[in-house]
Write an enzyme that holds these catalytic residues in place. Structure first.
Site, PDB file in Angstrom:
ATOM      1  N   ASP A 517     -32.811 -46.667  22.250  1.00 30.47           N
ATOM      2  CA  ASP A 517     -31.316 -46.970  22.823  1.00 30.47           C
ATOM      3  C   ASP A 517     -31.311 -48.020  24.017  1.00 30.47           C
ATOM      4  O   ASP A 517     -32.324 -48.110  24.710  1.00 30.47           O
ATOM      5  CB  ASP A 517     -30.600 -45.815  23.241  1.00 30.47           C
ATOM      6  CG  ASP A 517     -29.025 -45.840  23.012  1.00 30.47           C
ATOM      7  OD1 ASP A 517     -28.502 -46.851  23.068  1.00 30.47           O
ATOM      8  OD2 ASP A 517     -28.384 -44.717  23.049  1.00 30.47           O
ATOM      9  N   ASP A 579     -21.100 -47.157  17.690  1.00 36.35           N
ATOM     10  CA  ASP A 579     -20.907 -45.633  17.947  1.00 36.35           C
ATOM     11  C   ASP A 579     -19.595 -45.229  17.290  1.00 36.35           C
ATOM     12  O   ASP A 579     -19.243 -43.939  17.602  1.00 36.35           O
ATOM     13  CB  ASP A 579     -20.889 -45.468  19.366  1.00 36.35           C
ATOM     14  CG  ASP A 579     -22.023 -45.243  20.234  1.00 36.35           C
ATOM     15  OD1 ASP A 579     -22.955 -45.150  19.378  1.00 36.35           O
ATOM     16  OD2 ASP A 579     -22.027 -45.220  21.310  1.00 36.35           O
TER      17      ASP A 579
HETATM   18  C1  DGJ Z   1     -25.346 -44.341  22.921  1.00 36.47           C
HETATM   19  C2  DGJ Z   1     -25.806 -44.260  21.584  1.00 36.47           C
HETATM   20  O1  DGJ Z   1     -25.191 -45.366  20.876  1.00 36.47           O
HETATM   21  C3  DGJ Z   1     -25.418 -42.731  20.814  1.00 36.47           C
HETATM   22  O2  DGJ Z   1     -25.450 -42.767  19.522  1.00 36.47           O
HETATM   23  C4  DGJ Z   1     -26.229 -41.970  21.733  1.00 36.47           C
HETATM   24  O3  DGJ Z   1     -27.349 -41.798  21.256  1.00 36.47           O
HETATM   25  C5  DGJ Z   1     -25.851 -41.943  23.187  1.00 36.47           C
HETATM   26  N1  DGJ Z   1     -26.034 -43.263  23.625  1.00 36.47           N
HETATM   27  C6  DGJ Z   1     -26.880 -41.058  23.923  1.00 36.47           C
HETATM   28  O4  DGJ Z   1     -26.712 -41.230  25.100  1.00 36.47           O
END
Ligand code: DGJ
Length: 758
Positions: A517, A579
């Site tokens: 991430d 997301d």
């Molecule tokens: C952002 C990501 O896009 C989410 O799927 C998740 O992993 C969160 N970060 C976790 O902090």
């Protein structure tokens, strides 16, 4: 005619993206590169020509488009020297200080700050194959796949040489370009801008690109190209990134289209910049009507010092032309090109495990006791991979919220008292339930892990030990976003720390998938060149780790799809697309992302309703059907809490995902109805041999008492042959020209239909 050189050392066998297993030696129908009289250059792909010539030392763009049968450039040598004429011409290598007055591609500053350079043609070479770009992800191919033209431009007074490279692909309508700037002088110079592109003729053009935001990635925008600058730092509606990463705001790619080109018909010109940092795209129409298209590293984040004797290489820019078949055909051509010549060949066609990720199920409120039942129930339902998301790490500053812990990649012993290894083993010892839900199979669940290695929390052991590892401007405190700071990956020590801490993690537990991430952009930079140094550092880290752990499936994420770019797709075989897990929004996000990236690169999950991002409620089946359109299908919810009737359907969707995965990964993707234009978005995958396919159809709003759904016309079929769609026999011509009528009652309805050639 020109002699062919072999470029040594290409492709490098050690690089995961440079193992061209699937490439074939293609015998081109024409010479890929013809150089006439030493100054006319004609580059030919199967259906396109790219032509330019040298005149008075300068390079002029003549044609990029449909295949020319004559090997010669169409223009006669220019009769007048530059001067007033420069601004009238379409230039191939527009520099500053030559009387051009349009935006230049290259800006160098000499040691005294002077930016006027005078480059002149200094010869060319033609090479078999294509070299890799030093330290950067790039396309690869065998000698039989690609021929590279190298054109040398020299500024004798300043002793600077620029090599323009054109890789001409034998099996694709693609010419990919990059340039190398070599300072042969005795003093340091600065690269202030090094973009690439070409000047298109005075015709009517429209520009299409993607823009967006967090949870709303990749919306497609199309508009006429008027006079002046259409994109770039100075325009109101510019598209660029100053975030230090590609970001959600704009994609690094765009299209130039005649106004008559649609999704299914007409020619299309595509520009795809293989980079993951701050970029700038500039499309400028001058008073002659010529349209200059440039892409490159954002000059605001460049100013790269070039000491005497050193060289700077730009990222690669892929230019793709499709003579017909519209935007859809250009997308498909590029998807095939990336799969053969950019993506990690170890993974590109390898089936993706269906997964369950705990993020939306628990957020930060997790421990072994809460998670094990989710993994156990997931396994029972046949789900192949359990992904442990954010919140599992940190000792001194446990990651119990987003306020602390980033950088400390050691397990939180309070949450996982027996360690990560033990938890991983418990997960991987779970036998999967059969797809009919009746018995256990011999297959075991896999274990995956979330990390965000480019970041650090102020409250972390790493920051306490190495505050100097953070990106910061001198004299000011770095600002925080999501309570975190960005590590300076331009520093070798930082790269080494990430490589060793992530390697230790992967050696310590049975991890077969990593979700990598990246949740904020860069604010303060110690110097403008720090942004590009960061990217080079990131590429080194990812190259090392993905080569060291080739069996691990690496997924990219940046608060969703903020880095779904082509550079990182060379390392990450899939990306978390957004997301936003709302199925309706997701249709548009996935279709928009597919303009340049194949759906095989996307991850899509079924989540609960009401949806956490939009509060919308859609049927379980609709959510699953949307997620099935992506290479990586999964669930992002607590499977122990699913309503009974939904839980019953899980094994069936898992079975479907496994069955369709080959088609989604290897097939061609057709956007039948775009969600931004239709209440009935639809798309289909068709195997490259034309034998089988799968069609996805959605109804957003019920129209029982309004307009009825228009017939769904399929693409990619041979109208002369017969097919079976969902078990029913049809003539191909009926499916293509008449279409099928689908009537569904209610909002958020969907169908997934299997197609078979008879
Ligand atoms: C952002 C990501 O896009 C989410 O799927 C998740 O992993 C969160 N970060 C976790 O902090």
């Amino acid at each position: 005619m020109t002699q062919l050189d072999h470029i040594p050392g290409v492709p490098s066998a050690s690089s995961p993206r440079c193992r061209p297993k699937m490439t074939t030696n293609i015998k081109p129908a024409h010479d890929p590169v013809t150089v006439t009289d030493g100054y006319r250059f004609h580059l030919r792909t199967p259906s396109s020509s790219y032509v330019f010539h040298e005149t008075y030392g300068d390079l002029m763009a003549d044609h990029w488009g449909s295949l020319l049968t004559s090997p010669y450039a169409i223009e006669e040598p220019d009769s007048e020297p530059p001067g007033w004429m420069t601004i009238q011409r379409r230039r191939e290598f527009p520099t500053l200080g030559s009387g051009d007055f349009r935006t230049p591609a290259l800006v160098l500053a000499a040691h005294d700050g002077c930016e006027s350079y005078s480059f002149a043609f200094d010869g060319h070479k033609v090479h078999r194959g294509k070299p890799s770009l030093p330290g950067m992800p790039c396309t690869f191919g065998k000698e039989g796949d690609v021929t590279t033209l190298e054109v040398r431009m020299k500024d004798t007074a300043n002793n600077v040489v620029v090599r323009l490279f054109y890789a001409v692909w034998h099996g694709h309508d693609v010419v990919s370009r990059w340039m190398e700037i070599e300072n042969r002088g005795e003093k340091e110079i600065t690269v202030k801008k090094a973009s690439q592109g070409t000047d298109l003729p005075n015709e009517e053009w429209e520009l299409a690109y993607t823009y967006g935001n967090w949870a709303g990635e990749r919306r497609v925008h199309r508009k006429p190209v008027g006079h002046g600058m259409q994109g770039g730092a100075r325009a109101d509606d510019s598209f660029q990134s100053l975030a230090g990463y590609t970001s959600h705001l704009f994609g690094q790619e765009y299209l130039l289209l005649p106004p008559s080109t649609t999704e299914t018909s007409g020619p299309a010109w595509g520009f795809a910049h293989i980079y993951s940092g701050s970029f700038e795209a500039q499309i400028e129409r001058d008073f002659n009507g010529h349209v200059r298209c440039l892409s490159g590293i954002n000059p605001q984040h460049l100013a790269y010092p070039l000491p005497a004797g050193s060289s700077f290489t730009t990222p690669e820019l892929v230019l793709a032309y499709s003579p017909s078949g519209g935007v859809g055909q250009l997308s498909r051509n590029l998807h095939r090109f990336w799969k053969q010549h950019l993506l990690n060949q170890d993974w590109v066609h390898r089936p993706r495990p269906t997964l369950v990720n705990n993020w939306e199920a628990t957020y930060f409120d997790l421990d072994e006791k809460k998670l094990l039942p989710i993994a156990e129930r997931g396994a029972e339902l046949g789900i192949q991979l359990f992904v442990l998301d954010d919140g599992w790490f940190g000792r001194k500053y446990p990651r119990t919220s987003d306020k602390q812990g980033l950088g400390d990649w050691v397990v939180n012993k309070e949450r996982f008292p027996h360690g990560l290894d033990e938890f991983g083993r418990k997960v991987t010892s779970l036998a999967l339930g059969s797809t009919d839900g009746c018995h256990k199979t011999k297959e075991h669940m896999q274990f995956g892990l979330w990390v965000e290695p480019e970041m650090v929390s102020r409250r972390s052991a790493l920051y306490e030990e190495h505050p100097e590892w953070v990106l910061r401007a001198p004299r000011t405190e770095p600002t925080e976003t999501r309570h975190q700071l960005v590590l300076d990956l331009g520093q070798r020590a930082v790269q080494d720390y990430i490589i060793s801490s992530i390697s230790a993690l992967l050696d310590s537990a049975p991890v077969s998938y990593v979700k990598w991430d990246n949740n904020r952009g860069m604010h303060e930079l110690p110097r403008p060149s720090a942004m590009h140094d960061y990217q080079l550092g990131l590429y080194r880290v990812l190259h090392t780790l993905t080569s060291r752990y080739p069996k691990v499936l690496w997924e990219g994420c940046a608060s969703g799809g903020g880095r779904l770019d082509l550079a990182l797709s060379a390392y990450f075989s899939q990306h978390w697309t957004s997301d936003n897990t709302d199925a309706l929004d997701r249709i548009a996000i996935q279709f928009g992302s597919s303009l340049f990236s194949p759906p095989s690169l996307m991850g899509a999950h079924v989540s609960v309703v009401p949806n956490h991002q939009t509060s919308r409620t859609t049927p379980f089946e609709f959510r699953a059907h949307v997620a099935l359109m992506a290479g990586s299908f999964g669930f992002e919810l607590d499977v122990t809490k699913l309503p009974k009737e939904d839980a019953k359907q899980v094994p069936q969707f898992v079975a479907m995902a496994r069955e369709l995965n080959g088609l989604v990964l290897k097939g061609d993707w057709y956007r039948l109805n775009n969600p931004w234009e239709s209440n009935w978005p639809a798309g289909m995958f068709m195997s490259q041999d034309g034998k089988e396919g799968v069609v996805f159809w959605f109804q957003v709003r019920d129209h029982t008492r309004g307009d009825v759904a228009p017939p769904l016309k399929l693409q990619g079929l041979d109208p002369k042959l017969e097919y079976k769609l969902d078990g029913k026999k049809y003539a191909g011509s009926d499916l293509v020209y008449i279409g099928i009528s689908i009537r569904e009652h209610g909002d958020y309805r969907s169908r997934v239909m299997r197609l078979e050639r008879l």
